[in-house]
Structure formats: C-alpha cells, structure tokens
Design a protein around this motif. Structure first.
Motif, short mmCIF file in Angstrom:
data_model
loop_
_atom_site.label_atom_id
_atom_site.label_comp_id
_atom_site.label_asym_id
_atom_site.label_seq_id
_atom_site.Cartn_x
_atom_site.Cartn_y
_atom_site.Cartn_z
N GLU A 159 0.81 -1.21 0.00
CA GLU A 159 0.00 0.00 0.00
C GLU A 159 0.85 1.26 0.00
O GLU A 159 0.32 2.37 -0.18
N ASP A 163 -3.85 -6.76 1.61
CA ASP A 163 -5.27 -6.62 1.33
C ASP A 163 -5.46 -6.10 -0.09
O ASP A 163 -5.13 -4.95 -0.40
N ALA A 182 -8.03 -5.19 -1.95
CA ALA A 182 -8.88 -4.02 -2.17
C ALA A 182 -8.17 -2.74 -1.76
O ALA A 182 -8.24 -1.72 -2.46
N ARG A 183 -7.47 -2.78 -0.62
CA ARG A 183 -6.77 -1.58 -0.16
C ARG A 183 -5.59 -1.25 -1.07
O ARG A 183 -5.29 -0.08 -1.33
N ILE A 184 -4.91 -2.27 -1.56
CA ILE A 184 -3.80 -2.04 -2.50
C ILE A 184 -4.34 -1.40 -3.78
O ILE A 184 -3.76 -0.43 -4.30
N GLU A 190 -7.00 0.37 -4.17
CA GLU A 190 -7.41 1.74 -3.89
C GLU A 190 -6.20 2.66 -3.80
O GLU A 190 -6.22 3.80 -4.31
N ALA A 191 -5.13 2.20 -3.18
CA ALA A 191 -3.90 3.01 -3.11
C ALA A 191 -3.35 3.27 -4.50
O ALA A 191 -2.89 4.39 -4.80
N ARG A 199 -5.47 5.92 -6.28
CA ARG A 199 -5.15 7.28 -5.82
C ARG A 199 -3.89 7.81 -6.49
O ARG A 199 -3.75 9.02 -6.68
N ASP A 205 -3.40 -12.10 -1.32
CA ASP A 205 -4.14 -11.55 -0.20
C ASP A 205 -4.29 -12.65 0.84
O ASP A 205 -4.99 -13.64 0.61
#
Length: 349
Positions: free
Chosen positions: A24, A48, A50-52, A54-55, A58, A70
């Motif tokens: 991330e 994770d 989903a978090r990766i 999203e990062a 961005r 994951d």
C-alpha cells in the motif's frame, strides 16, 4: 551508471517472482509498476487486495501484469501457515499463532519465498530493519555455506569526478556490530559471492585495517589477519589482501609501495570493514563526501534473497533493490536444507 545498468539488464534477461509486502506504500507501488513495465521482475503484491487497488487508484497507477497474494483469501494460505507451524513449533508456536502470523504481509512474503512461490522479497520501506531481518532469518533461514547473515552496500562510482569508477561492495555496514575473526571471515565470503553476482567481475577483496601487512601491532589487527587466513583457507584461489589500509586497497601506486606482494594490487572491488562502526562511517563518507550512490543495505548469507530498504527510500531506490534481488535469485540457489556448491574465484596476476 554502467554497473547498475548491467544489473538491470541482467534482471530483464531472467525476471523472477519478487514478493512485495508493503504494497500500500506509494513508493512500493510505483517501483512495482515500473519493474513490471520494464520487464525486470514478476511482482507479487502481498496484502489486502482491495486496499492495494485503492492506493494504486489514488496514485493513478495501473496494476496490469502484477499478481496479488491476499492472505485473507488466498487458497494456499492454510498451507503457508502449516509450513510456518512446522518451522517454528519447536519454539512453542501453536497452529493458531502460525495462522495469525502468516496473515502478516511481511511474514507471508517470506513464506512465499521459502515455499518456492516467489524467488525473493523486498521489505523495509515501512517496517523496521529489525523486523525485516528477524523475519527473513526465522522463515527463509541462513545459507548453510555462510552461517551468518550480514549486510552490504552496492556503492556506485560513476560520475566524471570519480577517479575510481564502477561498482564496489562495502560490507558489513549495517548489521553485525563487532564481528570476531570467524564472523568477519563469513562476512567476507558472503561479500565475495555478492560481488560475483552483482559486479559481474572477479572479486578482489581488501580486509581493511589501520595496518598494512603487519605495520601495526594490535589485537584489532590480529582479528583481521586471522579472518583473512580463514577466507584464504576456504577459497584458495581468491584474490585477497589483509591486513591492508584503504589507500593500499584502492590506489595502485600506494599498494606497490606498501604491499609489493599484493595480489589485489590496489584494485579492490570488495571492501570488508573490521566492524560496523568503520563500515557505517565508511559508506556514508563515500556517499556524502565522495558522491557515490549507495544501494542498500542489502542482505547476504540467507538461503534465498530477502532485502531490506531504508524507511527513507525513494521509489527509485526500491526499483534498484528489486533489480538486485532478481539477480541474486538468479544465482545457483541454496536449497532447504542442502547447501550450494561453493565455487572458487581465481586471481589474475
């Protein structure tokens, strides 16, 4: 940086799977995407998903061609936890604890390497060096031919003002504080292998001291001499000087005066420092005053590659360490638990 370009080109010739456990972090993501696009590695982002994703969104990064692991959903996660349990149960680790630990991306990335699902791992942009090194030793293990995990810096001297040009190995500058003679010899042996794989030239080793060929009498000098003799016994054909002062190690005309029987002849490309104090000061002087580019600290002496990053690293630093890790992984691996062939370097007179 010709030497660094050779490493990148060599990685591109045989890209392997590198597990990145801090996925991330913007620097890790940027370097991972670059390594994938340039074809130097097959990246596995551990964490994770989903978090990766999203990062990456961005940052405006596309993760095409990058694999994920994951721990919350990977079908082989149970097998990784079982492997950790088998490895650490003699230390009192329960299966429940192994399952919990294996979900830690740092531990998980090292397990992927141990189990042959990745060939190397890079961490340390977020986690401390203590965490990175401890996990690598516990999970991947130590190369039985070396018996000691140490560190080195790949120092690049490529500017027009550098009279000494190319790449050098500095060791140990980041891990073993005050090695005894045996430990110092293990550091040197590991650094020889690092030089062979990364510099792609004959290792020429200088066991550094404040003395040259017995010019000073002190227990600290005796340690360096004893370590040098141990290395010579293990690698009889190796080009090595010790005890030797820095100027005689890297300046040919000084070597000819101070150490006329030198085999290195003032052309050392592997500098072994007598302790961490000297090594850490030495690499920072070369970097901050001498204008060298320092890549590291990199780890040596592990059964399979796992490298540490500075928490102040840039994405460029991460990219370079990925390339180094790929090249390290391309060397004949030490299996678990058997050891690799030792190999011998020869010294051109």
């Amino acid at each position: 940086m010709k030497a660094l370009h050779r490493i990148i080109d060599r990685a591109r010739e045989a890209p392997v799977r590198i597990a990145m456990s801090e996925a991330e972090d913007p620097r890790i993501l940027e370097a991972s995407v670059r390594a994938t696009r340039q074809g130097i590695a097959r990246i596995i982002l551990v964490g994770d998903r989903a978090r990766i994703a999203e990062a990456a969104r961005r940052q405006g990064l596309e993760l095409a061609g990058i694999d994920f692991h994951d721990p919350a959903e990977a079908p082989n996660q149970r097998e990784l936890a079982q492997a950790l349990y088998e490895l650490r149960r003699h230390k009192g680790l329960s299966m429940a604890q192994a399952e919990s630990s294996a979900r830690d991306p740092l531990v998980c990335a090292n397990l992927l390497v141990r189990q042959g699902l990745a060939e190397g791992t890079v961490s340390g942009a977020v986690r401390t060096s203590a965490d990175v090194v401890r996990t690598a030793i516990q999970v991947i293990g130590v190369n039985p031919d070396i018996k000691l995990v140490s560190s080195f810096f790949l120092m690049m001297l490529c500017e027009p003002f550098h009279s000494l040009k190319g790449g050098l190995i500095f060791s140990d500058c980041g891990l073993v504080v005050d090695p005894n003679a045996e430990e110092l010899s293990e550091i040197a042996l590991a650094a020889v292998d690092s030089a062979s794989s990364l510099l792609m030239e004959e290792p020429r080793v200088a066991m550094l001291s404040f003395s040259t060929d017995g010019s000073a009498k002190h227990a600290a000098v005796d340690k360096v001499v004893a370590a040098t003799n141990r290395v010579k016994a293990r690698r009889p054909g190796l080009c090595i000087d010790g005890d030797v002062q820095l100027d005689a190690a890297i300046v040919a005309h000084i070597a000819s005066r101070k150490l006329p029987e030198s085999r290195v002849k003032g052309r050392a490309n592997v500098l072994i420092f007598p302790n961490l104090e000297a090594g850490n000061i030495g690499y920072k002087l070369a970097e901050r005053i001498g204008g060298a580019v320092a890549i590291g600290p990199l780890l040596q002496g592990l059964a399979k590659p796992a490298n540490d990053l500075s928490r102040g690293c840039s994405s460029e630093d991460v990219f370079h360490v990925i390339a180094v890790t790929v090249v390290q992984a391309g060397e004949p691996p030490s299996s678990l638990p058997s050891s690799p062939a030792s190999g011998r370097a020869t010294c051109a007179e």
